[in-house]
Design a protein around this motif. Structure first.
Motif, short mmCIF file in Angstrom:
data_model
loop_
_atom_site.label_atom_id
_atom_site.label_comp_id
_atom_site.label_asym_id
_atom_site.label_seq_id
_atom_site.Cartn_x
_atom_site.Cartn_y
_atom_site.Cartn_z
N SER A 180 0.84 -1.19 0.00
CA SER A 180 0.00 0.00 0.00
C SER A 180 0.88 1.25 0.00
CB SER A 180 -0.92 -0.02 1.23
OG SER A 180 -1.76 1.11 1.24
N LEU A 181 0.61 2.17 -0.94
CA LEU A 181 1.41 3.38 -1.07
C LEU A 181 0.50 4.59 -1.23
CD1 LEU A 181 4.11 4.91 -1.57
CD2 LEU A 181 3.88 4.30 -3.99
N VAL A 182 0.77 5.62 -0.42
CA VAL A 182 0.02 6.87 -0.48
C VAL A 182 0.99 8.01 -0.74
CG1 VAL A 182 -1.52 8.45 0.74
CG2 VAL A 182 -1.70 5.98 1.13
N LEU A 183 0.78 8.74 -1.82
CA LEU A 183 1.59 9.91 -2.17
C LEU A 183 0.71 11.14 -2.09
CD1 LEU A 183 3.44 8.52 -5.34
CD2 LEU A 183 4.27 8.55 -2.98
N ARG A 206 -2.83 -1.24 -3.24
CA ARG A 206 -3.53 0.02 -2.95
C ARG A 206 -2.61 1.18 -3.31
NH1 ARG A 206 -3.62 2.46 3.05
NH2 ARG A 206 -4.62 4.47 2.68
N LEU A 207 -3.14 2.13 -4.08
CA LEU A 207 -2.36 3.30 -4.47
C LEU A 207 -3.25 4.53 -4.34
CD1 LEU A 207 0.23 4.61 -5.62
CD2 LEU A 207 -0.76 4.28 -7.90
N GLU A 208 -2.73 5.56 -3.66
CA GLU A 208 -3.43 6.83 -3.53
C GLU A 208 -2.48 7.94 -3.97
OE1 GLU A 208 -5.54 7.41 0.08
OE2 GLU A 208 -6.00 5.28 0.35
N VAL A 209 -2.92 8.78 -4.88
CA VAL A 209 -2.13 9.90 -5.38
C VAL A 209 -2.97 11.15 -5.21
CG1 VAL A 209 -0.88 10.87 -7.34
CG2 VAL A 209 -0.99 8.37 -7.05
#
Length: 326
Positions: A180-183, A206-209
């Protein structure tokens, strides 16, 4: 009439859990019963210290007296903007967290200067690491660094971390368990860098940009190329078009899609176009739209009726700050 003395321990513990740490310690002086309750392990599983400018001596006391093996998640500030005389997070304190808190799984650091802190100082038990408005060393996330650091890390949140750039994104492959990565506000990451980074992070689920300079279309294109197993996508709609959204059609594992405003442009897909794309996402179960101005309007009705198998959430506006605390 019932008094506090009449309440069972379970209710008092629930009440104490809402108190800031400082008040929690103060109520322990009221009576022997309350002191015993404040010492309860359950009360110290999740601790938020971001409300205080805390001297190192006090932090060490909390660590030894209350937290230790009880602690599961910790939020703390580094006082980056409080002046040169403010206490800073030290490698010794972070190492002590790892040694004395073997159950610590989540660490959230706010406005901290970590430029002189090696990443090897962080507790090796962490599964989630959140950095909010933090300064980090350029060497922290480079690919050439020791791949055995943070072997259990599954989620990393990078919110307004100015040093983070393309090569750091590719360096995240050193965390073998990362899913899971949130930028957020990582303005140095380019479209080319995102595409190259996601190619190496193809196992992300999971990816949030959020709030970046990247367009939504380019982000979704990179996701469709490289993240075939992604389950959750969350991004701001800056630069989003109907053709850009359509690249997600046929994504085999996508279960949740969240689009955040308020930057709605003429190219923004209409509700009918969003519906058309979502109907071609076979596993989609949650569609969330925030800040698009569609709540309680025809757009919401079209989506709710057209996606009966999905939970459709239409909200007035996104949260003003990134808050991932669970």
């Amino acid at each position: 009439m019932a008094t506090f003395a009449d309440l069972p321990d379970s209710v008092l513990l629930e009440v104490f859990s809402y108190l800031p740490v400082r008040d929690r310690i103060r109520v322990s002086r009221v009576c022997h019963r309350w002191k015993r309750l404040v010492d309860d392990r359950w009360l110290w599983r999740h601790v938020d210290l971001t409300l205080y400018t805390m001297r190192p001596k006090v932090m060490w006391h909390l660590l030894r007296r209350y937290m230790a093996s009880r602690l599961h998640s910790l939020r703390m500030g580094g006082y980056l903007f409080s002046g040169s005389q403010a206490p800073q997070l030290s490698p010794a304190l972070l190492r002590a967290l790892g040694q004395k808190c073997p159950n610590l799984k989540r660490l959230c650091l706010h406005v901290a200067d970590l430029s002189m802190v090696p990443i090897t100082s962080l507790p090796c038990t962490l599964r989630t690491l959140e950095l909010h408005s933090c300064e980090i060393s350029m060497a922290w996330l480079l690919k050439e660094q020791d791949p055995t650091v943070l072997p259990l890390l599954e989620c990393i949140v990078l919110d307004r971390v100015p040093a983070f750039r393309d090569e750091h994104l590719q360096g995240l492959t050193r965390f073998r368990a990362l899913r899971s990565l949130v930028l957020g506000g990582t303005y140095r990451v380019t479209e080319t860098g995102l595409d190259a980074g996601l190619q190496e992070l193809s196992y992300l689920q999971r990816l949030e940009v959020l709030g970046c300079t990247l367009s939504a279309d380019s982000t979704l294109l990179a996701i469709s190329r490289h993240l075939r197993d992604v389950r959750k996508i969350r991004l701001t709609v800056r630069g989003l078009s109907a053709p850009g959204l359509s690249v997600l059609e046929g994504m085999p594992a996508l279960e949740s899609l969240c689009l955040l405003g308020p930057l709605v442009t003429p190219e923004m897909p209409s509700p009918a176009e969003i519906l058309s794309s979502c109907l071609n996402m076979p596993k989609l179960r949650v569609l969330e739209l925030q800040g698009l101005g569609w709540e309680r309007q025809e757009a919401e009705r079209i989506l709710c009726e057209g996606l009966p198998h999905c939970m459709v959430i239409v909200r007035a506006c996104p949260k003003e700050s990134m808050d991932w605390w669970m």
